[in-house]
Motif scaffolding. Structure first.
Motif, PDB file in Angstrom:
ATOM      1  N   CYS A 160       0.864  -1.185   0.000  1.00  0.00           N
ATOM      2  CA  CYS A 160       0.000   0.000   0.000  1.00  0.00           C
ATOM      3  C   CYS A 160       0.901   1.236   0.000  1.00  0.00           C
ATOM      4  O   CYS A 160       1.775   1.376   0.860  1.00  0.00           O
ATOM      5  CB  CYS A 160      -0.883  -0.016   1.252  1.00  0.00           C
ATOM      6  SG  CYS A 160      -1.809   1.503   1.499  1.00  0.00           S
TER       7      CYS A 160
ATOM      8  N   LYS B 217       0.116   4.197   0.669  1.00  0.00           N
ATOM      9  CA  LYS B 217      -0.236   5.176   1.706  1.00  0.00           C
ATOM     10  C   LYS B 217       0.432   4.863   3.048  1.00  0.00           C
ATOM     11  O   LYS B 217       0.658   5.766   3.846  1.00  0.00           O
ATOM     12  CB  LYS B 217      -1.763   5.198   1.906  1.00  0.00           C
ATOM     13  CG  LYS B 217      -2.541   5.650   0.681  1.00  0.00           C
ATOM     14  CD  LYS B 217      -2.472   7.160   0.526  1.00  0.00           C
ATOM     15  CE  LYS B 217      -3.456   7.694  -0.494  1.00  0.00           C
ATOM     16  NZ  LYS B 217      -3.319   7.118  -1.824  1.00  0.00           N
ATOM     17  N   CYS B 218       0.695   3.594   3.317  1.00  0.00           N
ATOM     18  CA  CYS B 218       1.221   3.269   4.641  1.00  0.00           C
ATOM     19  C   CYS B 218       2.538   2.487   4.610  1.00  0.00           C
ATOM     20  O   CYS B 218       2.994   2.005   5.627  1.00  0.00           O
ATOM     21  CB  CYS B 218       0.179   2.525   5.479  1.00  0.00           C
ATOM     22  SG  CYS B 218      -0.281   0.907   4.842  1.00  0.00           S
TER      23      CYS B 218
ATOM     24  N   GLY C  67      -0.641  -0.909   7.603  1.00  0.00           N
ATOM     25  CA  GLY C  67      -2.098  -0.970   7.416  1.00  0.00           C
ATOM     26  C   GLY C  67      -2.721   0.393   7.695  1.00  0.00           C
ATOM     27  O   GLY C  67      -2.355   1.066   8.656  1.00  0.00           O
ATOM     28  N   CYS C  68      -3.651   0.785   6.835  1.00  0.00           N
ATOM     29  CA  CYS C  68      -4.331   2.073   7.006  1.00  0.00           C
ATOM     30  C   CYS C  68      -5.736   1.952   6.411  1.00  0.00           C
ATOM     31  O   CYS C  68      -6.116   0.882   5.929  1.00  0.00           O
ATOM     32  CB  CYS C  68      -3.535   3.192   6.326  1.00  0.00           C
ATOM     33  SG  CYS C  68      -3.484   3.038   4.520  1.00  0.00           S
TER      34      CYS C  68
ATOM     35  N   CYS D  70      -6.025   0.724   2.718  1.00  0.00           N
ATOM     36  CA  CYS D  70      -5.826  -0.702   2.385  1.00  0.00           C
ATOM     37  C   CYS D  70      -6.619  -1.605   3.331  1.00  0.00           C
ATOM     38  O   CYS D  70      -6.362  -2.812   3.394  1.00  0.00           O
ATOM     39  CB  CYS D  70      -4.338  -1.058   2.406  1.00  0.00           C
ATOM     40  SG  CYS D  70      -3.534  -0.755   3.993  1.00  0.00           S
TER      41      CYS D  70
HETATM   42 ZN   LIG Z   1      -2.329   1.179   3.732  1.00  0.00          ZN
END
Ligand SMILES: [Zn+2]
Length: 428
Positions: free
Chosen positions: A309, A311-312, A342-343, A346
Motif C-alpha cells: 500500500c 499510503k502506509c 495498514g491504514c 488498504c
Molecule cells: Zn495502507
C-alpha cells in the motif's frame, strides 16, 4: 464441545464497511428478515476490496465471515450462528443447491449484481461439526482485462513477448503453480493480438472472460466436448493463433506440440516449477526431446506477490534477521527494506493488489541443441542466465528494493522458489 483456543484472528471491519453499517442499523435478531440485503452488502464489500472468495464458517457460537484478498484470508465480520446460517441458506438457494442436502458437500453457481458489477458465484457448501460452511468463488464478469503493461513485467521482457507475437511461430508457455496469474498473462497477450486482423481460437475450461473478435471454445465434458475434442475442433478451424487454457495431460500436450510443430502459433499455460522446468513437464507428458526442442520458443515463469500500500508503506534499515537472510543468499544487505502497517486505504492489510514476478526464457539455437542432447534443468538454467534470463527471485528482489512489495512477501516467495528449484533460484 469444549473450546480451548480463542480465535486468534482479529476481525477487520474496514474490509466490510457496508455489511457492518447494515448490522449497525439492523442488528441480528433470532427471526431476522432482510437476509438478501445483508448478502448484497457483503458482496458489495467483497467487490470493493477485490475479494476472490467469501467464506462463511460457523464455529460453536459465532460465525466468521472471511474474504480472500490478494490470496490471503481476512476475517471481516463475526455474527451469531443463526445469522450466519441464514446467509448460508440464502447463498445456497441462489446457487440452486438443494436446501435440504446438508450431509454432503454440494456445488452450485449463479450470477448476482452487487457493487456496481455482475458477479459469477461458484458456491461450495460443506457440512462441519458446527453446521454448514460455505465457500464462494467470485468472478467479476465486468472486470477489465489486464494489459501487458499492467502485469509488472520488465519492459525488456515485454519486448520479447511482443516480438514473439509478431513472429508468429512455435509455442509460448506461461509456467507456474495454480493461482499465480498465468491466465491473466495469457489474456493480456490475447489483448495484444486483438489489435491485429488475425484469427484467434481459444480452448478454455471454463471461459473466464468473453472477448470480442476471438473464437472461444469451452470444454463441456457432459456434452461430449472434452479437452482433446475441443482442441481438435480448434485445429480444424486453422486459425493464426491458438490459445489453450492449460496443457494438463499427455493428450493435450501431443495435440499442442503437433499444432506448434506444423507452423501454427500456440499459447498455453503449464504446471511447471520454473521456465526451464517446462521441458521436464512436457517430457513427463510423453513428448520426445526433438518435439519439444522444435516447438518451444518462449517460456515465461511467474508468481504473484502482494503490492505494498503506497499510503502506509515505509522503508527502514533491515534488522538482524533480514540482514542474515540476505547474507545467507550471498547478497549485499540493502540500506533499507520496506514494510507497511495498514491504514484505511488498504483496509488495514498493508497491501493493495498484486504484482507479477517473472522469469522469461527465450529458447535460442544453443538451448535447442541442449534440449535435443537431453541437458538437465541445471545446465539449461545456466545457459539461460548466461544469455540474460533474470530468475524469479532476482525479479522479486528488484521489486522489493523499489518498494513495490515487502521484504516479508519476498521471503515467502523465496522459500517456495528455492524449495521447488532446489536452491537454484538466484545463481546457476
Ligand atoms: Zn495502507
Amino acid at each position: 464441545m469444549i473450546s480451548f483456543l480463542p480465535n486468534p484472528r482479529p476481525v477487520e471491519p474496514r474490509l466490510a464497511p457496508q455489511y457492518h453499517a447494515y448490522l449497525g442499523s439492523h442488528p441480528p435478531v433470532a427471526d431476522e428478515p432482510r437476509t438478501q440485503e445483508r448478502a448484497t452488502a457483503l458482496l458489495a464489500d467483497a467487490v470493493q476490496w477485490r475479494a476472490s472468495d467469501v467464506h462463511i464458517e460457523p464455529a460453536s457460537e459465532q460465525t466468521r465471515i472471511r474474504f480472500r484478498i490478494d490470496g490471503v484470508l481476512h476475517d471481516v465480520a463475526e455474527v451469531p450462528n443463526f445469522s450466519g446460517h441464514r446467509l448460508v441458506a440464502y447463498f445456497k438457494i441462489q446457487s440452486q443447491i438443494n436446501a435440504t442436502a446438508i450431509a454432503t458437500p454440494e456445488h452450485g453457481h449463479c450470477r448476482m449484481a452487487a457493487g456496481g458489477t455482475v458477479l459469477e458465484l461458484r458456491t461450495t457448501v460443506a457440512p462441519t461439526v458446527n453446521g454448514e460452511m460455505i465457500g464462494i468463488r467470485l468472478l467479476d464478469t465486468q472486470r477489465p482485462l489486464l494489459r501487458l503493461d499492467d502485469l509488472g513485467m520488465k519492459e525488456e521482457d515485454q519486448r520479447h513477448l511482443r516480438t514473439w507475437l509478431e513472429g508468429m511461430q512455435g509455442m509460448l508457455l506461461v509456467c507456474g503453480p495454480v493461482g499465480t496469474g498465468k491466465t491473466s498473462t495469457l489474456y493480456a497477450l490475447l489483448h495484444e493480438l486483438q489489435k491485429e486482423p488475425r484469427s484467434i481460437v481459444t480452448v478454455e475450461d471454463p471461459v473466464e472472460c468473453n472477448l470480442d473478435g476471438i473464437t472461444q471454445i469451452e470444454v463441456h465434458v457432459k456434452r461430449g466436448m472434452t479437452f482433446p475434442e475441443a482442441m481438435r475442433a480448434m485445429l480444424r478451424l486453422d486459425p493464426d493463433y491458438l490459445l489453450v487454457g492449460e496443457i494438463r495431460d499427455s493428450e493435450s500436450a501431443h495435440v499442442a506440440i503437433t499444432a506448434a510443430g506444423s507452423g501454427q502459433t500456440l499459447l498455453s499455460t503449464l504446471h511447471a516449477r520454473d521456465a526451464v522446468g517446462a521441458v521436464t513437464t512436457l517430457r513427463n507428458y510423453g513428448l520426445q526431446l526433438w518435439e519439444v526442442a522444435a516447438a518451444i520458443e518462449l517460456c515465461v515463469s511467474q508468481r504473484l506477490v502482494r503490492r505494498l500500500c503506497t499510503k502506509c508503506r515505509s522503508g527502514g534499515p533491515p534488522g538482524d534477521e533480514a540482514a542474515h537472510w540476505y547474507g545467507e543468499l550471498g547478497l549485499p544487505v540493502p540500506e533499507q527494506i520496506f514494510s507497511s502497517v495498514g491504514c484505511d486505504a488498504c483496509g488495514g492489510t498493508g497491501y493493495q493488489g498484486r504484482l507479477g514476478i517473472f522469469e522469461v526464457w527465450r529458447i535460442d539455437a544453443e538451448a535447442r541443441e541442449m534440449i535435443l542432447r537431453g541437458a538437465d534443468d541445471l545446465q539449461l538454467t545456466r545457459h539461460a542466465m548466461a544469455q540474460g534470463m533474470q530468475p524469479l527471485l532476482s525479479d522479486a528482489l528488484a521489486k522489493a528494493s523499489a518498494g513495490l512489495t515487502s521484504f516479508a512477501e519476498v521471503r515467502i516467495l523465496a522459500a517456495e522458489v528455492r524449495r521447488t528449484t532446489g536452491g537454484l533460484a538466484l545463481r546457476p
